[in-house]
Design a protein around this motif. Sequence first.
Motif, PDB file in Angstrom:
ATOM      1  N   UNK A   1       0.785  -1.239  -0.102  1.00  0.00           N
ATOM      2  CA  UNK A   1      -0.010  -0.142   0.013  1.00  0.00           C
ATOM      3  C   UNK A   1       0.952   1.084   0.075  1.00  0.00           C
ATOM      4  N   UNK A   2       0.088   2.458  -0.192  1.00  0.00           N
ATOM      5  CA  UNK A   2       0.725   3.502  -0.202  1.00  0.00           C
ATOM      6  C   UNK A   2       0.825   4.552   1.219  1.00  0.00           C
ATOM      7  N   UNK A   3       2.066   5.292   1.347  1.00  0.00           N
ATOM      8  CA  UNK A   3       2.474   6.235   2.242  1.00  0.00           C
ATOM      9  C   UNK A   3       1.274   7.224   2.553  1.00  0.00           C
ATOM     10  N   UNK A   4       0.795   7.241   1.196  1.00  0.00           N
ATOM     11  CA  UNK A   4      -0.352   8.474   1.510  1.00  0.00           C
ATOM     12  C   UNK A   4      -1.602   7.882   2.110  1.00  0.00           C
ATOM     13  N   UNK A   5      -1.813   6.698   2.213  1.00  0.00           N
ATOM     14  CA  UNK A   5      -3.056   5.831   2.680  1.00  0.00           C
ATOM     15  C   UNK A   5      -3.174   5.994   4.347  1.00  0.00           C
ATOM     16  N   UNK A   6      -3.794   7.015   4.888  1.00  0.00           N
ATOM     17  CA  UNK A   6      -3.636   7.140   6.342  1.00  0.00           C
ATOM     18  C   UNK A   6      -4.549   6.146   7.062  1.00  0.00           C
ATOM     19  N   UNK A   7      -5.619   5.880   6.626  1.00  0.00           N
ATOM     20  CA  UNK A   7      -6.307   4.655   7.239  1.00  0.00           C
ATOM     21  C   UNK A   7      -5.535   3.339   7.505  1.00  0.00           C
ATOM     22  N   UNK A   8      -4.640   3.417   6.254  1.00  0.00           N
ATOM     23  CA  UNK A   8      -3.640   1.810   6.075  1.00  0.00           C
ATOM     24  C   UNK A   8      -2.938   2.090   7.182  1.00  0.00           C
ATOM     25  N   UNK A   9      -2.028   3.242   7.207  1.00  0.00           N
ATOM     26  CA  UNK A   9      -0.994   3.459   8.194  1.00  0.00           C
ATOM     27  C   UNK A   9      -1.422   3.137   9.568  1.00  0.00           C
ATOM     28  N   UNK A  10      -2.728   3.740   9.938  1.00  0.00           N
ATOM     29  CA  UNK A  10      -3.076   3.666  11.360  1.00  0.00           C
ATOM     30  C   UNK A  10      -3.456   2.258  11.569  1.00  0.00           C
ATOM     31  N   UNK A  11      -3.803   1.397  10.816  1.00  0.00           N
ATOM     32  CA  UNK A  11      -4.043  -0.050  11.036  1.00  0.00           C
ATOM     33  C   UNK A  11      -2.808  -0.749  11.295  1.00  0.00           C
ATOM     34  N   UNK A  12      -1.896  -0.424  10.252  1.00  0.00           N
ATOM     35  CA  UNK A  12      -0.517  -1.027  10.506  1.00  0.00           C
ATOM     36  C   UNK A  12       0.256  -0.791  11.902  1.00  0.00           C
ATOM     37  N   UNK A  13       0.214   0.455  12.089  1.00  0.00           N
ATOM     38  CA  UNK A  13       1.130   0.864  13.460  1.00  0.00           C
ATOM     39  C   UNK A  13       0.235   0.234  14.642  1.00  0.00           C
ATOM     40  N   UNK A  14      -1.026   0.350  14.415  1.00  0.00           N
ATOM     41  CA  UNK A  14      -1.721  -0.401  15.812  1.00  0.00           C
ATOM     42  C   UNK A  14      -1.574  -1.844  15.900  1.00  0.00           C
ATOM     43  N   UNK A  15      -1.772  -2.417  14.775  1.00  0.00           N
ATOM     44  CA  UNK A  15      -1.836  -3.946  14.609  1.00  0.00           C
ATOM     45  C   UNK A  15      -0.520  -4.449  14.896  1.00  0.00           C
ATOM     46  N   UNK A  16       0.558  -3.782  14.676  1.00  0.00           N
ATOM     47  CA  UNK A  16       1.973  -4.586  14.720  1.00  0.00           C
ATOM     48  C   UNK A  16       2.484  -3.968  16.002  1.00  0.00           C
ATOM     49  N   UNK A  17       1.989  -3.192  16.950  1.00  0.00           N
ATOM     50  CA  UNK A  17       2.598  -2.209  17.835  1.00  0.00           C
ATOM     51  C   UNK A  17       3.839  -1.462  17.421  1.00  0.00           C
ATOM     52  N   UNK A  18       3.695  -0.841  16.756  1.00  0.00           N
ATOM     53  CA  UNK A  18       4.889  -0.329  16.043  1.00  0.00           C
ATOM     54  C   UNK A  18       5.333   0.929  16.848  1.00  0.00           C
ATOM     55  N   UNK A  19       6.583   0.954  17.267  1.00  0.00           N
ATOM     56  CA  UNK A  19       7.209   1.898  18.111  1.00  0.00           C
ATOM     57  C   UNK A  19       8.078   2.763  17.313  1.00  0.00           C
ATOM     58  N   UNK A  20       8.863   2.435  16.211  1.00  0.00           N
ATOM     59  CA  UNK A  20       9.909   3.237  15.496  1.00  0.00           C
ATOM     60  C   UNK A  20       9.329   2.983  14.000  1.00  0.00           C
ATOM     61  N   UNK A  21       9.763   3.953  13.377  1.00  0.00           N
ATOM     62  CA  UNK A  21       9.567   4.091  11.789  1.00  0.00           C
ATOM     63  C   UNK A  21      10.951   4.213  11.142  1.00  0.00           C
ATOM     64  N   UNK A  22      11.303   3.504  10.067  1.00  0.00           N
ATOM     65  CA  UNK A  22      12.300   3.814   9.284  1.00  0.00           C
ATOM     66  C   UNK A  22      11.600   4.132   7.758  1.00  0.00           C
ATOM     67  N   UNK A  23      11.735   5.513   7.474  1.00  0.00           N
ATOM     68  CA  UNK A  23      10.984   5.955   6.361  1.00  0.00           C
ATOM     69  C   UNK A  23      11.913   5.916   5.097  1.00  0.00           C
ATOM     70  N   UNK A  24      11.867   5.038   4.301  1.00  0.00           N
ATOM     71  CA  UNK A  24      12.669   4.780   3.377  1.00  0.00           C
ATOM     72  C   UNK A  24      12.256   4.846   2.045  1.00  0.00           C
ATOM     73  N   UNK A  25      10.663   4.713   1.997  1.00  0.00           N
ATOM     74  CA  UNK A  25       9.591   4.774   0.566  1.00  0.00           C
ATOM     75  C   UNK A  25      10.123   6.178   0.025  1.00  0.00           C
ATOM     76  N   UNK A  26      10.359   6.323  -1.147  1.00  0.00           N
ATOM     77  CA  UNK A  26      10.389   7.773  -2.015  1.00  0.00           C
ATOM     78  C   UNK A  26      10.600   7.170  -3.407  1.00  0.00           C
ATOM     79  N   UNK A  27      10.379   8.194  -4.179  1.00  0.00           N
ATOM     80  CA  UNK A  27      10.806   8.448  -5.518  1.00  0.00           C
ATOM     81  C   UNK A  27      12.197   8.991  -5.639  1.00  0.00           C
ATOM     82  N   UNK A  28      13.076   8.407  -6.428  1.00  0.00           N
ATOM     83  CA  UNK A  28      14.354   8.573  -6.528  1.00  0.00           C
ATOM     84  C   UNK A  28      15.139   8.874  -7.734  1.00  0.00           C
ATOM     85  N   UNK A  29      14.516   9.254  -8.669  1.00  0.00           N
ATOM     86  CA  UNK A  29      15.149   9.565 -10.086  1.00  0.00           C
ATOM     87  C   UNK A  29      15.385  11.157 -10.092  1.00  0.00           C
ATOM     88  N   UNK A  30      16.589  11.779 -10.026  1.00  0.00           N
ATOM     89  CA  UNK A  30      16.724  12.935 -10.057  1.00  0.00           C
ATOM     90  C   UNK A  30      16.040  13.661 -11.395  1.00  0.00           C
TER      91      UNK A  30
END
Length: 327
Positions: free
Chosen positions: A50-79
């Motif tokens: 799913x997308x980092x723009x999908x707030x309901x999905x993010x809420x669900x993942x953070x809650x379901x997995x008990x996330x305490x830290x985020x490594x935000x590596x997702x991005x578009x990277x072609x200059x």
Amino acid sequence: MTWLITGGAGYIGAHVVRAMSEDGRGVVVLDDLSTGDAARLPAGVPLVTGSTLDRPLLDRVLAEHGVTGVLHIAAKKQVGESVEQPLRYYRENVEGLRTVLEAAVAAGVRSFLLSSSAAVYGMPDVETVTEDTPCLPMSPYGETKLAGEWLVRATGRAHGMGTVALRYFNVAGAATAELGDPGVFNLVPMVFERLAAGLPPRVFGADYPTPDGTCVRDYIHIADVASAHVAAVRRLEADPDGEVRLTLNIGRGEGVSVREMLDAIGRVTGLDTTAETVPRRAGDPARVVASADLIAKELGWTAEHDLESMVSSAWSGWQQRHPGGAG
Ligand code: WQD
């Protein structure tokens, strides 16, 4: 503790996932698989597509997995693509990050790491780039990374969340064939592509003010990039009050010219890497070499792999993905 790794199915992300798992940490991956590949993930690592723009999905993942830290590596990277599509780059890289941060704050996440880039420095007019070198990005891509650093810092300060931004220099190599970078937009894979096609590699400009006239960069092995993330995570885990605020270069502090890289590729592959010189590529700085002193001081991390090891791992990965190709 469980860490959410966005972009964990990408080239850099998958190496970080592997290093985090090997270090005994629980991880969950969010990736839209636009350029990522689920096959890169080790068995047992949960993947949410799913997308980092999908707030309901993010809420669900953070809650379901008990996330305490985020490594935000997702991005578009072609200059180059970012110059053509700035709106898309700002949406994915800034609005996507903002959405992840908002969800992280709402879920009480304690630690946040952002993948940043040497692209924030633009064309640095210094021998060695320290974290204090002025940031003057030359592309929308670099701008989104710099804006992202500001956003992460400000959010960390306001909400008591420890934050680290890691500015990658030129990442190369592969830990295993499966984890190699299928992209062909950087020097090493572009040289492999040319050799495979029976064509001479190309040097984009040999009239730069450098010792051999070709551009100088600080190449770093992907395995070292991954271990720097683990070092940063340890630091963040030891910061219960969310006071860590770090922006760090990940490099080796060693300049390598395009010609020196071609020589290394020739030595490793046994192929003739005699190149043809073509005009400069727009926007290429002559020299970008990191000072890696601050990360050594703050995290006790230094790179372990040399140029040969980067090139030989990239080459064996490339060969396995292109059976019957060059060599
Ligand atoms: C390296 C050098 C080329 C191909 C880019 C982004 C940077 C970061 C990493 C994301 C340059 C020369 C290349 C070829 C050549 N990306 N070259 N012949 O441009 O330093 O960095 O990727 O964070 O932000 O800008 O990397 O690998 O494209 O080029 O002579 O066939 O190799 O001109 O001097 P670059 P690169």
